[in-house]
Design a protein around this motif. Structure first.
Motif, mmCIF file in Angstrom:
data_model
loop_
_atom_site.group_PDB
_atom_site.id
_atom_site.type_symbol
_atom_site.label_atom_id
_atom_site.label_comp_id
_atom_site.label_asym_id
_atom_site.label_seq_id
_atom_site.Cartn_x
_atom_site.Cartn_y
_atom_site.Cartn_z
ATOM 1 N N ASP A 36 2.693 -7.997 5.676
ATOM 2 C CA ASP A 36 1.984 -9.021 4.900
ATOM 3 C C ASP A 36 1.938 -10.294 5.727
ATOM 4 O O ASP A 36 2.898 -11.056 5.771
ATOM 5 C CB ASP A 36 2.708 -9.257 3.569
ATOM 6 C CG ASP A 36 1.975 -10.249 2.673
ATOM 7 O OD1 ASP A 36 0.773 -10.502 2.916
ATOM 8 O OD2 ASP A 36 2.604 -10.765 1.728
ATOM 9 N N GLY A 37 0.842 -10.491 6.442
ATOM 10 C CA GLY A 37 0.723 -11.661 7.313
ATOM 11 C C GLY A 37 1.752 -11.582 8.433
ATOM 12 O O GLY A 37 1.799 -10.606 9.172
ATOM 13 N N ASP A 38 2.603 -12.623 8.536
ATOM 14 C CA ASP A 38 3.639 -12.665 9.572
ATOM 15 C C ASP A 38 4.926 -11.951 9.158
ATOM 16 O O ASP A 38 5.881 -11.913 9.923
ATOM 17 C CB ASP A 38 3.983 -14.119 9.920
ATOM 18 C CG ASP A 38 2.865 -14.810 10.680
ATOM 19 O OD1 ASP A 38 1.977 -14.107 11.200
ATOM 20 O OD2 ASP A 38 2.878 -16.051 10.775
ATOM 21 N N THR A 39 4.964 -11.424 7.952
ATOM 22 C CA THR A 39 6.181 -10.798 7.444
ATOM 23 C C THR A 39 6.066 -9.279 7.477
ATOM 24 O O THR A 39 5.079 -8.710 7.009
ATOM 25 C CB THR A 39 6.458 -11.252 5.990
ATOM 26 O OG1 THR A 39 6.548 -12.674 5.968
ATOM 27 C CG2 THR A 39 7.753 -10.675 5.477
ATOM 28 N N VAL A 40 7.094 -8.656 8.030
ATOM 29 C CA VAL A 40 7.159 -7.200 8.084
ATOM 30 C C VAL A 40 8.425 -6.774 7.346
ATOM 31 O O VAL A 40 9.515 -7.249 7.637
ATOM 32 C CB VAL A 40 7.209 -6.694 9.544
ATOM 33 C CG1 VAL A 40 7.341 -5.186 9.590
ATOM 34 C CG2 VAL A 40 5.990 -7.158 10.311
ATOM 35 N N ARG A 41 8.290 -5.895 6.350
ATOM 36 C CA ARG A 41 9.448 -5.341 5.655
ATOM 37 C C ARG A 41 9.762 -4.008 6.299
ATOM 38 O O ARG A 41 8.863 -3.175 6.486
ATOM 39 C CB ARG A 41 9.151 -5.149 4.166
ATOM 40 C CG ARG A 41 9.001 -6.476 3.442
ATOM 41 C CD ARG A 41 8.852 -6.311 1.943
ATOM 42 N NE ARG A 41 10.072 -5.730 1.391
ATOM 43 C CZ ARG A 41 10.095 -4.752 0.489
ATOM 44 N NH1 ARG A 41 8.979 -4.251 0.008
ATOM 45 N NH2 ARG A 41 11.231 -4.276 0.044
ATOM 46 N N ILE A 42 11.037 -3.837 6.658
ATOM 47 C CA ILE A 42 11.457 -2.584 7.266
ATOM 48 C C ILE A 42 12.570 -1.955 6.428
ATOM 49 O O ILE A 42 13.305 -2.652 5.730
ATOM 50 C CB ILE A 42 11.927 -2.763 8.722
ATOM 51 C CG1 ILE A 42 13.117 -3.728 8.794
ATOM 52 C CG2 ILE A 42 10.792 -3.229 9.608
ATOM 53 C CD1 ILE A 42 13.749 -3.797 10.165
ATOM 54 N N GLY A 43 12.664 -0.655 6.494
ATOM 55 C CA GLY A 43 13.757 0.081 5.864
ATOM 56 C C GLY A 43 14.571 0.739 6.957
ATOM 57 O O GLY A 43 14.024 1.204 7.949
ATOM 58 N N ILE A 44 15.889 0.752 6.774
ATOM 59 C CA ILE A 44 16.777 1.329 7.781
ATOM 60 C C ILE A 44 17.652 2.374 7.105
ATOM 61 O O ILE A 44 18.368 2.071 6.154
ATOM 62 C CB ILE A 44 17.654 0.254 8.441
ATOM 63 C CG1 ILE A 44 16.778 -0.838 9.065
ATOM 64 C CG2 ILE A 44 18.587 0.876 9.472
ATOM 65 C CD1 ILE A 44 17.529 -2.066 9.493
ATOM 66 N N SER A 45 17.584 3.587 7.589
ATOM 67 C CA SER A 45 18.465 4.660 7.127
ATOM 68 C C SER A 45 19.460 4.938 8.231
ATOM 69 O O SER A 45 19.074 5.237 9.366
ATOM 70 C CB SER A 45 17.672 5.931 6.836
ATOM 71 O OG SER A 45 16.749 5.703 5.799
ATOM 72 N N ALA A 46 20.759 4.801 7.899
ATOM 73 C CA ALA A 46 21.806 5.005 8.897
ATOM 74 C C ALA A 46 23.054 5.530 8.202
ATOM 75 O O ALA A 46 23.220 5.340 6.993
ATOM 76 C CB ALA A 46 22.111 3.686 9.612
#
Length: 81
Positions: A26-36
């Motif tokens: 979304d524009g300059d924002t990136v949402r990431i998910g991390i599975s660890a």
């Protein structure tokens, strides 16, 4: 530094156990998910840096603390005489 381009829904895998997925852009924002695995600590960088600084500060005695400790040791030595 490895630089990759990923689109929403695409992932990268790190050492067979960690998956990073782009969830939203979304524009300059990136949402990431991390599975660890649970034993892997994951921190935002600014929080990690803050934790490291606090650990360094708590591991380094201040000069007044060292002076007070030396005085206590002298007093104990004198008391035993």
């Amino acid at each position: 530094m490895l630089v990759l381009s990923r689109k929403k829904g695409e992932s990268i895998i790190i050492q067979d156990h960690i998956e990073v997925t782009v969830l939203e852009v979304d524009g300059d924002t990136v949402r990431i998910g991390i599975s660890a695995p649970k034993h892997v600590d994951i921190f935002r960088k600014e929080l990690y840096v803050s934790i490291q600084e606090a650990n360094r500060e708590s591991a380094t005695p201040s000069v007044p603390e060292v002076a007070a400790l030396m005085e206590l040791l002298r007093e104990e030595k004198d008391r035993k005489k």
